[in-house]
Design an enzyme around this catalytic site. Structure first.
Site, short mmCIF file in Angstrom:
data_model
loop_
_atom_site.label_atom_id
_atom_site.label_comp_id
_atom_site.label_asym_id
_atom_site.label_seq_id
_atom_site.Cartn_x
_atom_site.Cartn_y
_atom_site.Cartn_z
CG HIS A 119 -14.94 31.78 18.34
ND1 HIS A 119 -16.19 32.02 17.82
CD2 HIS A 119 -14.75 32.73 19.28
CE1 HIS A 119 -16.72 33.07 18.40
NE2 HIS A 119 -15.86 33.53 19.30
CB ALA A 120 -12.01 27.23 15.52
#
Length: 101
Positions: free
Chosen positions: A15-16
């Site tokens: 994620h991210a």
């Protein structure tokens, strides 16, 4: 087709920031690279949305696959990247940070 199975080490999973780093590295390989979770459908590893949609959290086992000349080396490099905690690593110089000292 060569493939590698690796456990996602980043504390936030894919994620991210860790996803961005992985997607950029996959895009630079010069060949199609796909990633999947378990027996799920492989998705393009150079697609941020597809990688985020996998929902791979910390400790998730993922499989990456590629085909073409240099596929084994590309997969080794990408597997090594996923096996590191990319959240814990500093942002490389030149990526918006200034030097102090």
């Amino acid at each position: 087709m060569p493939e590698r199975t690796v456990v996602v080490a980043s504390s936030t999973g894919l994620h991210a920031r860790p996803a961005k780093i992985f997607v950029q590295a996959a895009a630079k390989q010069g060949m199609p690279v796909r990633i999947r979770v378990g027996d799920g459908k492989p998705v393009p590893a150079n697609s941020m949305l597809a990688v985020l949609a996998l929902g791979a959290t910390h400790g998730t086992e993922v499989t990456i696959e590629a085909e073409g000349p240099g596929a084994d080396e590309a997969l080794d490099s990408l597997a090594e990247l996923l096996a590191r905690d990319l959240d814990a690593e500093e942002t490389p110089r030149g990526a918006g940070e200034t030097s102090r000292g």
